[in-house]
Write an enzyme that holds these catalytic residues in place. Sequence first.
Site, PDB file in Angstrom:
ATOM      1  N   THR A  21       4.977 -48.536 109.166  1.00  0.00           N
ATOM      2  CA  THR A  21       5.836 -48.549 107.993  1.00  0.00           C
ATOM      3  C   THR A  21       7.459 -48.282 108.212  1.00  0.00           C
ATOM      4  O   THR A  21       8.182 -49.155 107.834  1.00  0.00           O
ATOM      5  CB  THR A  21       5.245 -47.080 107.046  1.00  0.00           C
ATOM      6  OG1 THR A  21       3.963 -47.584 106.926  1.00  0.00           O
ATOM      7  CG2 THR A  21       6.171 -47.115 105.825  1.00  0.00           C
ATOM      8  N   VAL A  22       7.495 -47.260 109.126  1.00  0.00           N
ATOM      9  CA  VAL A  22       9.056 -46.876 109.300  1.00  0.00           C
ATOM     10  C   VAL A  22       9.574 -47.923 110.140  1.00  0.00           C
ATOM     11  O   VAL A  22      10.868 -48.431 110.224  1.00  0.00           O
ATOM     12  CB  VAL A  22       9.118 -45.526 109.805  1.00  0.00           C
ATOM     13  CG1 VAL A  22      10.648 -45.111 109.973  1.00  0.00           C
ATOM     14  CG2 VAL A  22       8.530 -44.561 108.853  1.00  0.00           C
ATOM     15  N   LYS A 213       8.754 -29.563 108.812  1.00  0.00           N
ATOM     16  CA  LYS A 213      10.445 -29.780 108.346  1.00  0.00           C
ATOM     17  C   LYS A 213      11.011 -28.378 108.033  1.00  0.00           C
ATOM     18  O   LYS A 213      12.345 -28.297 108.451  1.00  0.00           O
ATOM     19  CB  LYS A 213      10.445 -30.466 106.944  1.00  0.00           C
ATOM     20  CG  LYS A 213       9.794 -31.959 107.242  1.00  0.00           C
ATOM     21  CD  LYS A 213       9.514 -32.836 106.057  1.00  0.00           C
ATOM     22  CE  LYS A 213       9.074 -34.210 106.228  1.00  0.00           C
ATOM     23  NZ  LYS A 213       8.505 -34.690 105.218  1.00  0.00           N
ATOM     24  N   GLY A 310       8.927 -43.243 102.596  1.00  0.00           N
ATOM     25  CA  GLY A 310       8.983 -44.573 102.451  1.00  0.00           C
ATOM     26  C   GLY A 310       9.846 -45.578 103.596  1.00  0.00           C
ATOM     27  O   GLY A 310      10.705 -44.665 104.198  1.00  0.00           O
TER      28      GLY A 310
HETATM   29  P1  NAP Z   1       2.626 -45.725 111.138  1.00  0.00           P
HETATM   30  O1  NAP Z   1       2.725 -46.836 109.792  1.00  0.00           O
HETATM   31  O2  NAP Z   1       1.099 -45.529 111.027  1.00  0.00           O
HETATM   32  O3  NAP Z   1       2.978 -46.562 112.042  1.00  0.00           O
HETATM   33  C1  NAP Z   1       2.754 -46.070 113.700  1.00  0.00           C
HETATM   34  C2  NAP Z   1       3.205 -47.159 114.607  1.00  0.00           C
HETATM   35  O4  NAP Z   1       2.827 -46.680 115.918  1.00  0.00           O
HETATM   36  C3  NAP Z   1       2.259 -48.324 114.308  1.00  0.00           C
HETATM   37  O5  NAP Z   1       2.962 -49.555 114.734  1.00  0.00           O
HETATM   38  C4  NAP Z   1       1.379 -48.341 115.851  1.00  0.00           C
HETATM   39  O6  NAP Z   1       0.721 -49.318 116.328  1.00  0.00           O
HETATM   40  C5  NAP Z   1       2.133 -47.473 116.573  1.00  0.00           C
HETATM   41  N1  NAP Z   1       1.396 -46.482 117.510  1.00  0.00           N
HETATM   42  C6  NAP Z   1       0.843 -45.350 117.025  1.00  0.00           C
HETATM   43  N2  NAP Z   1       0.052 -44.825 118.109  1.00  0.00           N
HETATM   44  C7  NAP Z   1       0.252 -45.561 119.097  1.00  0.00           C
HETATM   45  C8  NAP Z   1      -0.041 -45.561 120.666  1.00  0.00           C
HETATM   46  N3  NAP Z   1      -0.814 -44.413 121.020  1.00  0.00           N
HETATM   47  N4  NAP Z   1       0.366 -46.284 121.426  1.00  0.00           N
HETATM   48  C9  NAP Z   1       1.032 -47.517 120.925  1.00  0.00           C
HETATM   49  N5  NAP Z   1       1.353 -47.640 119.382  1.00  0.00           N
HETATM   50  C10 NAP Z   1       1.155 -46.501 118.708  1.00  0.00           C
HETATM   51  O7  NAP Z   1       3.317 -44.585 110.802  1.00  0.00           O
HETATM   52  P2  NAP Z   1       4.794 -44.535 109.928  1.00  0.00           P
HETATM   53  O8  NAP Z   1       4.697 -44.019 108.763  1.00  0.00           O
HETATM   54  O9  NAP Z   1       5.748 -45.525 110.226  1.00  0.00           O
HETATM   55  O10 NAP Z   1       5.345 -43.041 110.592  1.00  0.00           O
HETATM   56  C11 NAP Z   1       6.054 -43.135 111.860  1.00  0.00           C
HETATM   57  C12 NAP Z   1       6.697 -41.795 112.297  1.00  0.00           C
HETATM   58  O11 NAP Z   1       7.712 -41.599 111.191  1.00  0.00           O
HETATM   59  C13 NAP Z   1       5.662 -40.571 112.117  1.00  0.00           C
HETATM   60  O12 NAP Z   1       6.171 -39.472 112.912  1.00  0.00           O
HETATM   61  C14 NAP Z   1       6.008 -40.039 110.792  1.00  0.00           C
HETATM   62  O13 NAP Z   1       5.737 -38.737 110.492  1.00  0.00           O
HETATM   63  C15 NAP Z   1       7.620 -40.519 110.529  1.00  0.00           C
HETATM   64  N6  NAP Z   1       7.856 -40.622 109.223  1.00  0.00           N
HETATM   65  C16 NAP Z   1       7.355 -41.475 108.311  1.00  0.00           C
HETATM   66  C17 NAP Z   1       7.848 -41.641 106.897  1.00  0.00           C
HETATM   67  C18 NAP Z   1       7.287 -42.405 106.151  1.00  0.00           C
HETATM   68  O14 NAP Z   1       7.724 -42.308 104.847  1.00  0.00           O
HETATM   69  N7  NAP Z   1       6.067 -42.997 106.509  1.00  0.00           N
HETATM   70  C19 NAP Z   1       8.968 -41.032 106.641  1.00  0.00           C
HETATM   71  C20 NAP Z   1       9.490 -40.025 107.587  1.00  0.00           C
HETATM   72  C21 NAP Z   1       9.012 -39.846 109.040  1.00  0.00           C
HETATM   73  P3  NAP Z   1      -0.243 -50.399 115.364  1.00  0.00           P
HETATM   74  O15 NAP Z   1       0.709 -51.233 114.555  1.00  0.00           O
HETATM   75  O16 NAP Z   1      -0.658 -51.397 116.476  1.00  0.00           O
HETATM   76  O17 NAP Z   1      -1.258 -49.636 114.676  1.00  0.00           O
HETATM   77  N1  HSE Z   2       4.452 -37.902 104.840  1.00  0.00           N
HETATM   78  C1  HSE Z   2       5.931 -37.600 104.723  1.00  0.00           C
HETATM   79  C2  HSE Z   2       6.227 -37.422 103.229  1.00  0.00           C
HETATM   80  C3  HSE Z   2       6.949 -38.565 105.168  1.00  0.00           C
HETATM   81  O1  HSE Z   2       5.351 -37.685 102.210  1.00  0.00           O
HETATM   82  O2  HSE Z   2       7.016 -36.711 102.980  1.00  0.00           O
HETATM   83  C4  HSE Z   2       8.130 -38.264 105.097  1.00  0.00           C
HETATM   84  O3  HSE Z   2       8.539 -37.150 105.948  1.00  0.00           O
END
Ligand code: NAP
Ligand code: HSE
Length: 444
Positions: A21-22, A213, A310
């Site tokens: 996602t990010v 956080k 998001g």
């Molecule tokens: P996500 O959609 O699950 O994406 C994770 C990515 O990392 C995927 O591309 C996955 O590969 C890859 N990955 C995971 N484990 C791996 C491993 N062991 N080896 C190689 N690649 C690996 O997660 P996300 O929502 O983008 O979140 C990423 C980070 O940002 C997290 O720390 C989360 O807490 C933080 N964050 C998220 C948000 C949000 O709104 N989503 C906001 C702020 C912070 P594949 O694509 O092949 O599965």
């Molecule tokens: N899962 C987290 C939230 C992503 O819903 O706030 C942003 O850090």
Amino acid sequence: MTQTTQDADGRVAVGLLGLGTVGSGTITLLRRSAAEIERRCGARIEVRRALVRDLRRARSADAEAVPLTLEPKDILEDPQIQIVVELMGGLEPARTYVEAALCAGKHVVTANKALIAKHGSALFRVADEHGVTLSFEAAVGGGIPIIKTLRESLASNRIDQVIGIVNGTSNYILTEMAQGDASFETALAQAQALGYAEADPTFDVEGIDAAHKLSILAAIAFGAPITFDAVYTEGISHLTAVDIRFAHELGYRIKHLAIAIRHHEGIELRVHPTLVPAHRLMANVAGVMNAVFVRGDAIGEALLYGAGAGAAATASAVVADITDVMRVIEAEPRYRVPHLGFRAGAIEPQPLLPVSEVVTAYYLRLAVIDHPGALAEITRALADAGVSIESLRQLPPSEEGVATLVLLTHGVKEAQLDAALARIGQLDVVRERITRLRLHQFDE
Ligand code: NAP
Ligand code: HSE
């Protein structure tokens, strides 16, 4: 220590760990704002490669253009890559890869709050030893620039309160439930589909993500070490529609607050559902939006508001960190802003107030047999423990003769309330578990 800059074509090479996602949002934003970034930093960003788990997974159109790898060394050992952006999530292997990148003299940008909350102190030391930075604006508040604000813009203040809605998923669920048109499960499924939730949504709904956080915010606000394990943590999974409705009727909204308050005797760190007066700005932060209230001795009160999760909002913070790194890449490390805003040697452990010592007001809901003297027994137990009642409402009894009592208390030490509830729980007139929620007026 590396001090390479852009290549002959004016590009800075970046490697991504994770393209979900990010990561995808980051690629889209880097592409869209390439010209702006060049105007701001005098260089272009080239994303050389992204590490993923599954090469066959469908990606967004922008992400499709990024070369993928299953081999971390293709990024960590690529001498051309100067900035590693960790967007995988989780503790391992993220910690190992981030440490390897720092040791290789690469700057790291991460959105991983769990990683910073658990291993930030050690990783900042590694970064300092290797003359590189570990940036984490996206770890708290999504697109809200709260890290930079606390660390730099409010550096002149002695901060004594940081209180926020810092988990977008929980706030989204609470908003949907309060509007009465979604169950907890449906709202959570929607938040997951929108890309807001953690890979394991327990982190969102049990308050762990907010605690990660809060521990980061408190460290930066108070110049203290990051103490995630000391945060008192309750999530929203036990909340019922009944209490959301009663809170509304009493003029409150239930919000999941992360609260850090510095007192003379110590710091309180707590994360839990909280009644907030409906007229407060914090009570009206809806959906995925986050807000962080800061109180400092010079600024007084300030409130930062914005999308807390998001792809696009989080990418905003990630890309801002990348541009910051591009600007300081040639600077002497001692001229950079310290990771937590205070010099590493000036970060001081501060006493932590146990939750039993915290003074707050409460909402209580009890199921009571409707017979003479029942109310008197309850109010006596509260009075004996020093708990003062602010208001009391009794609803008509059910056919079985069980009435619902809803009380609001004045501020009282948690240990005193516990003593009263332990006694009330033993009374024959009391049925079911007592519901207890904390209340914050935002006027202290
Ligand atoms: P996500 O959609 O699950 O994406 C994770 C990515 O990392 C995927 O591309 C996955 O590969 C890859 N990955 C995971 N484990 C791996 C491993 N062991 N080896 C190689 N690649 C690996 O997660 P996300 O929502 O983008 O979140 C990423 C980070 O940002 C997290 O720390 C989360 O807490 C933080 N964050 C998220 C948000 C949000 O709104 N989503 C906001 C702020 C912070 P594949 O694509 O092949 O599965
Ligand atoms: N899962 C987290 C939230 C992503 O819903 O706030 C942003 O850090």
